[in-house]
Design a protein around this motif. Structure first.
Motif, short mmCIF file in Angstrom:
data_model
loop_
_atom_site.label_atom_id
_atom_site.label_comp_id
_atom_site.label_asym_id
_atom_site.label_seq_id
_atom_site.Cartn_x
_atom_site.Cartn_y
_atom_site.Cartn_z
N UNK A 186 28.27 17.23 -2.36
CA UNK A 186 27.47 16.68 -3.47
C UNK A 186 26.53 15.62 -2.90
N UNK A 187 25.24 15.89 -2.98
CA UNK A 187 24.22 14.99 -2.45
C UNK A 187 23.80 14.00 -3.54
N UNK A 188 23.65 12.71 -3.23
CA UNK A 188 23.16 11.76 -4.23
C UNK A 188 21.83 12.22 -4.83
N UNK A 189 21.70 12.05 -6.13
CA UNK A 189 20.56 12.60 -6.87
C UNK A 189 19.20 12.22 -6.29
N UNK A 190 19.05 10.97 -5.82
CA UNK A 190 17.74 10.52 -5.36
C UNK A 190 17.27 11.20 -4.08
N UNK A 191 18.19 11.93 -3.41
CA UNK A 191 17.82 12.60 -2.16
C UNK A 191 17.65 14.11 -2.31
N UNK A 192 17.86 14.62 -3.51
CA UNK A 192 17.76 16.06 -3.75
C UNK A 192 16.39 16.60 -3.35
N UNK A 193 15.35 15.78 -3.49
CA UNK A 193 13.98 16.21 -3.16
C UNK A 193 13.81 16.58 -1.70
N UNK A 194 14.72 16.14 -0.83
CA UNK A 194 14.62 16.45 0.59
C UNK A 194 15.40 17.70 0.99
N UNK A 195 16.05 18.33 0.02
CA UNK A 195 16.87 19.51 0.30
C UNK A 195 16.02 20.77 0.21
N UNK A 196 16.10 21.58 1.24
CA UNK A 196 15.36 22.84 1.27
C UNK A 196 16.31 23.96 1.69
N UNK A 197 16.30 25.04 0.95
CA UNK A 197 17.12 26.21 1.31
C UNK A 197 16.75 26.68 2.71
N UNK A 198 17.74 26.83 3.56
CA UNK A 198 17.59 27.20 4.97
C UNK A 198 16.93 26.09 5.80
N UNK A 199 16.82 24.89 5.20
CA UNK A 199 16.29 23.75 5.94
C UNK A 199 17.39 23.07 6.75
N UNK A 200 17.00 22.05 7.51
CA UNK A 200 17.95 21.34 8.37
C UNK A 200 18.47 20.07 7.69
N UNK A 201 19.69 19.71 8.06
CA UNK A 201 20.31 18.47 7.58
C UNK A 201 21.33 18.04 8.63
N UNK A 202 21.53 16.74 8.76
CA UNK A 202 22.54 16.22 9.70
C UNK A 202 23.73 15.70 8.90
N UNK A 203 24.89 16.28 9.13
CA UNK A 203 26.14 15.86 8.51
C UNK A 203 27.04 15.30 9.59
N UNK A 204 27.37 14.00 9.48
CA UNK A 204 28.14 13.32 10.53
C UNK A 204 27.49 13.56 11.90
N UNK A 205 26.16 13.56 11.90
CA UNK A 205 25.42 13.71 13.15
C UNK A 205 25.23 15.12 13.64
N UNK A 206 25.79 16.10 12.93
CA UNK A 206 25.70 17.50 13.36
C UNK A 206 24.49 18.16 12.70
N UNK A 207 23.66 18.80 13.50
CA UNK A 207 22.53 19.54 12.97
C UNK A 207 23.03 20.83 12.34
N UNK A 208 22.80 20.97 11.02
CA UNK A 208 23.28 22.14 10.29
C UNK A 208 22.17 22.71 9.42
N UNK A 209 22.32 23.97 9.05
CA UNK A 209 21.37 24.64 8.18
C UNK A 209 21.95 24.75 6.78
N UNK A 210 21.14 24.41 5.79
CA UNK A 210 21.58 24.49 4.39
C UNK A 210 21.64 25.96 3.98
N UNK A 211 22.82 26.42 3.63
CA UNK A 211 23.06 27.82 3.33
C UNK A 211 22.74 28.19 1.88
#
Length: 197
Positions: free
Chosen positions: A122-147
């Motif tokens: 669950x991403x905090x609401x104010x950051x939802x604008x940065x979420x892109x399907x198949x885009x990149x995100x770092x979780x605990x420093x790990x580069x991951x792809x949003x599925x």
């Protein structure tokens, strides 16, 4: 600058004081390489090496960093994801990660299958604008792809190699994680805002 391609280390000691914490991370491979003043990402948070002691790296963590990241949850023997800065002649195996944690978020669900883990966060609401399907995100420093994206919930597909090389296996429903959103999305937002002024 980092790439989100991490290796596992372990918290060897935590020494609190009035100004913050001294964090000691046991990681022989990196301890042989780093020098005082070097930047190292620990679970995606950029920290500065203050001391090197054989197979251990020491870091000072400010009260602000403790409050804004999952560092406040650390205990001795806790596994952490560690990464050295990207080298000019190295490979960009993940994506551009600055080591500046934007927020913490909570794991909603983990679906374990024979071939992968599917983790919903669950991403905090104010950051939802940065979420892109198949885009990149770092979780605990790990580069991951949003599925998958469902409103403010993102799903990540974690393959066995990532499970083995990171601390992802330590997560469970209700666990907090550090998140850094893709810097390219933030730059794009700023460019568009300034163009419309």
């Amino acid at each position: 600058m980092f790439t989100g391609i991490v290796q596992k280390g372990k918290i060897q000691a935590i020494h609190p004081n009035e100004e913050g914490w001294e964090l000691v991370v046991e990681m022989p491979v990196f301890a042989k390489i780093v020098q005082l003043g070097d930047s190292v990402a620990v679970d995606g948070a950029c920290l500065t090496v203050t001391k090197v002691d054989e197979d251990k790296m020491h870091f000072f963590v400010s009260t602000e960093s403790i409050a804004k990241t999952i560092i406040s949850h650390y205990k001795v023997e806790h596994e952490v994801n560690v990464e050295l800065p990207m080298q000019p002649n190295g490979y960009l195996g993940g994506h551009y990660v600055l080591g500046h944690v934007d927020a913490t978020a909570v794991v909603e669900n983990i679906n374990i299958t024979p071939t992968a883990w599917f983790i919903s966060i669950a991403v905090p609401e104010q950051f939802v604008k940065y979420i892109v399907y198949k885009g990149s995100i770092a979780i605990n420093g790990i580069s991951l792809t949003i599925n998958e994206v469902k409103e403010h919930i993102i799903e990540l597909c974690i393959i066995p190699t990532t499970l083995d090389k990171t601390n992802i296996k330590e997560l469970s429903a209700g666990t907090s994680v550090n998140i850094e959103f893709d810097i390219l999305a933030k730059y794009t937002e700023q460019l568009l805002l300034k163009r419309n002024v």
